[in-house]
Design a protein around this motif. Structure first.
Motif, mmCIF file in Angstrom:
data_model
loop_
_atom_site.group_PDB
_atom_site.id
_atom_site.type_symbol
_atom_site.label_atom_id
_atom_site.label_comp_id
_atom_site.label_asym_id
_atom_site.label_seq_id
_atom_site.Cartn_x
_atom_site.Cartn_y
_atom_site.Cartn_z
ATOM 1 N N HIS A 40 0.840 -1.199 0.000
ATOM 2 C CA HIS A 40 0.000 0.000 0.000
ATOM 3 C C HIS A 40 0.869 1.240 0.000
ATOM 4 O O HIS A 40 1.921 1.293 0.632
ATOM 5 C CB HIS A 40 -0.905 0.025 1.233
ATOM 6 C CG HIS A 40 -1.830 1.200 1.269
ATOM 7 N ND1 HIS A 40 -1.504 2.367 1.931
ATOM 8 C CD2 HIS A 40 -3.057 1.410 0.699
ATOM 9 C CE1 HIS A 40 -2.493 3.239 1.794
ATOM 10 N NE2 HIS A 40 -3.441 2.681 1.050
ATOM 11 N N HIS A 104 -3.089 -7.009 -1.442
ATOM 12 C CA HIS A 104 -3.529 -5.670 -1.053
ATOM 13 C C HIS A 104 -5.000 -5.681 -0.652
ATOM 14 O O HIS A 104 -5.726 -6.654 -0.889
ATOM 15 C CB HIS A 104 -3.282 -4.659 -2.172
ATOM 16 C CG HIS A 104 -4.161 -4.837 -3.386
ATOM 17 N ND1 HIS A 104 -5.541 -4.822 -3.331
ATOM 18 C CD2 HIS A 104 -3.870 -5.020 -4.706
ATOM 19 C CE1 HIS A 104 -6.054 -4.975 -4.526
ATOM 20 N NE2 HIS A 104 -5.056 -5.116 -5.386
ATOM 21 N N SER A 183 -1.298 -1.778 -6.733
ATOM 22 C CA SER A 183 -0.857 -0.582 -6.039
ATOM 23 C C SER A 183 0.099 0.196 -6.944
ATOM 24 O O SER A 183 0.704 -0.363 -7.877
ATOM 25 C CB SER A 183 -0.145 -0.968 -4.741
ATOM 26 O OG SER A 183 0.601 0.109 -4.214
#
Length: 225
Positions: A40, A104, A183
């Motif tokens: 992240h 994620h 991401s």
């Protein structure tokens, strides 16, 4: 039969690697369901969910495949180059996924809208888990396909194909973030890996070097006989 073998034997490494990759990828997908390493970046939160980008995301499969098939028939040397580029990055991805399982939590819990594009995204989410993401192969292979086009003596001289490839490549890269498949970190690291491999494959031209060494070794064996 021998004539066809000599003409198309360069397909053998592609088929062999395809079996290896799909088997290995299937294994990590089944074993990594709750990764401990979550990816992240703050930039991820600033990127809105935009379902229409699912279109270029799916076009990736045709984009990369068509380039590889075209070069298979029309440019054997460039075919070897693009395969070296793609196979290396995909192998790195598999090794990372195996040794450092990652994932994620970027996907929206509920689709913000109800349309054909969100339906496609929902379908994608069902068949592709939010795991084993780093680096992004969608990004890396898109760059590899575009490099293969611009470095090819025929395709690289056609402005329409050149521009179309660039637009599609950029759209695919953006799609990975806008539909929350990757991401920003996955994208950036894919760019770094692609830059390194560009230097190795097209800068140093490792394929020609390797073929030259093979040819030299073959000549030495013939002389010894």
């Amino acid at each position: 039969m021998k004539k066809y073998y000599e003409r198309y034997k360069h397909a053998i490494p592609l088929f062999i690697y395809g079996v290896i990759y799909l088997s290995w990828f299937s294994y990590v997908e089944k074993t990594v369901t709750r990764p401990e390493n979550l990816i992240h970046m703050k930039a991820d939160d600033a990127i809105p969910f935009c379902e229409i980008f699912v279109v270029p995301y799916f076009l990736w499969f045709a984009y990369v495949s068509i380039i590889v098939v075209y070069l298979f028939f029309k440019g054997k040397q460039d075919y070897y180059r693009v395969c070296t580029f793609l196979f290396t990055g995909m192998t790195v991805f598999l090794i990372v996924s195996t040794l450092w399982p990652n994932g994620h939590h970027l996907r929206p819990a509920v689709m913000p809208r109800d349309n054909i594009f969100t339906a496609l995204v929902s379908y994608l989410y069902k068949i592709d888990t939010p795991t084993n993401l780093w680096p992004s192969i969608h990004v890396y292979n898109s760059l590899g396909a575009h490099f293969a086009i611009i470095k090819n003596s025929k395709l690289g001289q056609k402005p329409v194909i050149h521009a179309g490839s660039l637009i599609l490549c950029i759209s695919i890269i953006l799609s990975t973030m806008f539909i929350k498949q990757h991401s920003v970190f996955d994208v950036l690291t894919a760019f770094i890996m692609a830059a390194v491999m560009y230097i190795v494959v097209y800068g140093f031209d490792i394929v020609t070097i390797w073929q030259g060494r093979r040819y030299g070794a073959r000549k030495r064996r013939v002389r010894q006989v």
